[in-house]
Design an enzyme around this catalytic site. Structure first.
Site, PDB file in Angstrom:
ATOM      1  N   GLY A   7       0.870  -1.178   0.000  1.00 50.18           N
ATOM      2  CA  GLY A   7       0.000   0.000   0.000  1.00 50.18           C
ATOM      3  C   GLY A   7       0.902   1.221   0.000  1.00 50.18           C
ATOM      4  N   GLY A   9       0.553   4.319  -0.919  1.00 50.75           N
ATOM      5  CA  GLY A   9      -0.160   5.574  -1.129  1.00 50.75           C
ATOM      6  C   GLY A   9       0.561   6.702  -0.403  1.00 50.75           C
ATOM      7  N   GLY A  12       2.469   5.244   2.922  1.00 51.07           N
ATOM      8  CA  GLY A  12       3.367   4.173   2.494  1.00 51.07           C
ATOM      9  C   GLY A  12       4.520   4.719   1.671  1.00 51.07           C
ATOM     10  N   ASN A 105      -4.591   3.439  11.139  1.00 52.36           N
ATOM     11  CA  ASN A 105      -5.506   4.027  12.110  1.00 52.36           C
ATOM     12  C   ASN A 105      -6.650   3.059  12.377  1.00 52.36           C
ATOM     13  OD1 ASN A 105      -4.245   6.477  12.566  1.00 52.36           O
ATOM     14  ND2 ASN A 105      -5.340   7.521  10.908  1.00 52.36           N
ATOM     15  N   ALA A 131       0.936  12.230   5.847  1.00 56.89           N
ATOM     16  CA  ALA A 131       1.292  12.461   4.443  1.00 56.89           C
ATOM     17  C   ALA A 131       0.004  12.579   3.640  1.00 56.89           C
ATOM     18  CB  ALA A 131       2.132  11.310   3.905  1.00 56.89           C
ATOM     19  N   LYS A 187      -4.815   7.008  20.147  1.00 50.04           N
ATOM     20  CA  LYS A 187      -4.846   7.580  18.784  1.00 50.04           C
ATOM     21  C   LYS A 187      -6.255   7.424  18.191  1.00 50.04           C
ATOM     22  CE  LYS A 187      -3.028   9.054  14.772  1.00 50.04           C
ATOM     23  NZ  LYS A 187      -2.518   8.289  13.651  1.00 50.04           N
ATOM     24  N   ASN A 191      -8.860  10.144  16.370  1.00 55.44           N
ATOM     25  CA  ASN A 191      -9.565   9.910  15.105  1.00 55.44           C
ATOM     26  C   ASN A 191     -11.082   9.783  15.331  1.00 55.44           C
ATOM     27  OD1 ASN A 191      -6.787   7.834  14.330  1.00 55.44           O
ATOM     28  ND2 ASN A 191      -7.199   9.812  13.404  1.00 55.44           N
ATOM     29  N   SER A 260      -7.975  13.680   8.183  1.00 57.11           N
ATOM     30  CA  SER A 260      -7.865  12.884   6.955  1.00 57.11           C
ATOM     31  C   SER A 260      -9.211  12.380   6.455  1.00 57.11           C
ATOM     32  CB  SER A 260      -6.919  11.708   7.180  1.00 57.11           C
ATOM     33  OG  SER A 260      -7.405  10.916   8.242  1.00 57.11           O
TER      34      SER A 260
HETATM   35  P1  NAD Z   1      -3.811   5.872   0.782  1.00 56.43           P
HETATM   36  O1  NAD Z   1      -5.201   5.629   0.296  1.00 56.43           O
HETATM   37  O2  NAD Z   1      -3.105   7.083   0.311  1.00 56.43           O
HETATM   38  O3  NAD Z   1      -2.900   4.605   0.412  1.00 56.43           O
HETATM   39  C1  NAD Z   1      -3.380   3.291   0.368  1.00 56.43           C
HETATM   40  C2  NAD Z   1      -2.773   2.626  -0.871  1.00 56.43           C
HETATM   41  O4  NAD Z   1      -3.036   1.228  -0.804  1.00 56.43           O
HETATM   42  C3  NAD Z   1      -3.369   3.135  -2.187  1.00 56.43           C
HETATM   43  O5  NAD Z   1      -2.328   3.640  -3.012  1.00 56.43           O
HETATM   44  C4  NAD Z   1      -4.054   1.912  -2.780  1.00 56.43           C
HETATM   45  O6  NAD Z   1      -3.959   1.868  -4.198  1.00 56.43           O
HETATM   46  C5  NAD Z   1      -3.288   0.780  -2.133  1.00 56.43           C
HETATM   47  N1  NAD Z   1      -4.045  -0.489  -2.034  1.00 56.43           N
HETATM   48  C6  NAD Z   1      -5.130  -0.737  -1.278  1.00 56.43           C
HETATM   49  N2  NAD Z   1      -5.510  -2.021  -1.401  1.00 56.43           N
HETATM   50  C7  NAD Z   1      -4.642  -2.606  -2.259  1.00 56.43           C
HETATM   51  C8  NAD Z   1      -4.490  -3.938  -2.771  1.00 56.43           C
HETATM   52  N3  NAD Z   1      -5.296  -4.952  -2.435  1.00 56.43           N
HETATM   53  N4  NAD Z   1      -3.481  -4.159  -3.623  1.00 56.43           N
HETATM   54  C9  NAD Z   1      -2.633  -3.191  -3.973  1.00 56.43           C
HETATM   55  N5  NAD Z   1      -2.700  -1.912  -3.512  1.00 56.43           N
HETATM   56  C10 NAD Z   1      -3.704  -1.629  -2.668  1.00 56.43           C
HETATM   57  O7  NAD Z   1      -3.890   5.837   2.378  1.00 56.43           O
HETATM   58  P2  NAD Z   1      -2.938   6.584   3.453  1.00 56.43           P
HETATM   59  O8  NAD Z   1      -3.409   7.972   3.656  1.00 56.43           O
HETATM   60  O9  NAD Z   1      -1.529   6.353   3.107  1.00 56.43           O
HETATM   61  O10 NAD Z   1      -3.335   5.785   4.776  1.00 56.43           O
HETATM   62  C11 NAD Z   1      -2.949   4.436   5.002  1.00 56.43           C
HETATM   63  C12 NAD Z   1      -3.281   4.077   6.456  1.00 56.43           C
HETATM   64  O11 NAD Z   1      -2.467   4.879   7.325  1.00 56.43           O
HETATM   65  C13 NAD Z   1      -4.735   4.374   6.870  1.00 56.43           C
HETATM   66  O12 NAD Z   1      -5.162   3.453   7.827  1.00 56.43           O
HETATM   67  C14 NAD Z   1      -4.645   5.742   7.520  1.00 56.43           C
HETATM   68  O13 NAD Z   1      -5.689   6.002   8.442  1.00 56.43           O
HETATM   69  C15 NAD Z   1      -3.305   5.588   8.228  1.00 56.43           C
HETATM   70  N6  NAD Z   1      -2.669   6.873   8.523  1.00 56.43           N
HETATM   71  C16 NAD Z   1      -2.555   7.796   7.520  1.00 56.43           C
HETATM   72  C17 NAD Z   1      -1.949   9.012   7.811  1.00 56.43           C
HETATM   73  C18 NAD Z   1      -1.765  10.052   6.730  1.00 56.43           C
HETATM   74  O14 NAD Z   1      -1.359  11.168   7.064  1.00 56.43           O
HETATM   75  N7  NAD Z   1      -1.982   9.743   5.460  1.00 56.43           N
HETATM   76  C19 NAD Z   1      -1.498   9.271   9.118  1.00 56.43           C
HETATM   77  C20 NAD Z   1      -1.612   8.281  10.097  1.00 56.43           C
HETATM   78  C21 NAD Z   1      -2.220   7.084   9.781  1.00 56.43           C
END
Ligand code: NAD
Length: 311
Positions: A7, A9, A12, A105, A131, A187, A191, A260
């Protein structure tokens, strides 16, 4: 260490970039076609504070994993509702010694992972890093963060500390804790209040915090989290948790930000993780005979908003 980011995104990408820069052998796994193409053609772009960097990091879909690609550590970073599918999809990249770290989260992700992976290889925690995606192949973030993590399986403390050390060497500021469920619940309280409330009300955190009702609403929701946590022998101090949440209202730090969930639903028209935050408390409340009316109602309201926005 050989590390797969399952993942790649917003968050990640940030983790993958930092671990790669620290000398680890990183592979990104995602199934977003435009993102994969952009990273393959131009590298992963990462904007940290005001500067943009580029790194050549391999990215594949789960279907492209080959049997010689097994890694030491998988860090999952899907949205909560995508976790189950991702764990199934990436099985080929794991062998009996591969560890999996989940910092998503929400509450209860270990139950999903444990359906497929031995508890000795599961490590859970949470992170204060943030991010967001600029577009395909480009993530941005500012400020610093931290990670708390712990082993799920017995006797795996040394392995958990080894993972924390690897993350810290990459500047990710990770620490081993022997009480990870308390930090996960804390946390989740942030949220479970800021995310849903600011999304429904369509306001930033400071604007919500400045209302006369904010303190009572936040306290009531946190009490529901604490009552459920108590049934799992997790101590959550309501006053401390409320004080922690109320720091989010400070306009000098993060008060001007929309959480978020607001970005997901209102800005990007994506499903939310509400079922794994307030919804998880509602389900656990039912199981333990604890009334959770505010979490129930907030979960319902967010689902109504999803129906309206995503129809
Ligand atoms: P995001 O949607 O940006 O990234 C998730 C990625 O996973 C996407 O690119 C998607 O294409 C990929 N994906 C999902 N299922 C898939 C599969 N089966 N095969 C291949 N790829 C797959 O999400 P994010 O914002 O990075 O958040 C990820 C986690 O981290 C969430 O639980 C979020 O609550 C937590 N989190 C995010 C932040 C933040 O600031 N973004 C902060 C703290 C916690």
């Amino acid at each position: 260490m050989k590390i797969a980011i399952a993942g790649a995104g917003a968050l990640g990408s940030r983790f993958g970039y930092m671990l790669h820069q620290a000398g680890n052998e990183v592979i990104l796994i995602d199934n977003w076609v435009d993102h994969i193409q952009a990273i393959r053609e131009h590298g992963l772009k990462m904007t940290i504070d005001a500067e943009t960097f580029t790194a050549e990091i391999p990215i594949i879909t789960p279907q492209e994993i080959t049997s010689d690609q097994t890694v030491d550590l998988v860090i999952v970073f899907t949205k909560a509702m995508q976790l189950d599918q991702m764990i199934q999809d990436i099985k080929p990249i794991m062998n009996d010694d591969t560890d999996i770290l989940c910092l998503l989260n929400g509450i209860g992700h270990e139950d999903i992972i444990a359906k497929y992976i031995d508890a000795k290889n599961i490590f859970i925690g949470n992170t204060m890093w943030t991010a967001s995606l600029v577009g395909p192949g480009h993530s941005k973030s500012f400020g610093s963060g931290s990670i708390n993590l712990q082993n799920l399986g017995e006797g795996q403390e040394i392995e958990a500390k080894k993972i924390a050390a690897c993350l810290s060497e990459a500047g990710l500021n990770a620490r081993f804790t022997d009480n990870v469920h308390a930090t996960i619940y804390l946390k989740a309280c942030v949220n479970g209040t800021m995310n849903g409330l600011c999304t429904i009300l369509d306001v930033d955190m400071a604007t919500f915090g400045e209302t006369n009702q904010a303190h009572e609403i936040v306290t009531t929701i946190v009490k529901e989290f604490a009552a459920v946590a108590a049934h799992e022998n997790i101590e959550l101090n309501v006053d401390d948790a409320v004080a922690f949440i109320e720091k989010c209202y400070d306009r000098q730090t993060i008060g001007d930000h929309y959480p978020s969930m607001h970005q997901d639903l209102i800005r990007n028209h994506r499903m939310t993780e509400i079922d794994y935050i307030n919804g998880a408390i509602s389900r656990k409340g039912q199981k333990y005979g604890v009334a959770t009316p505010y979490c129930d109602f907030l979960t319902q309201l967010i689902h109504v908003k999803e129906n309206i926005v995503l129809k």
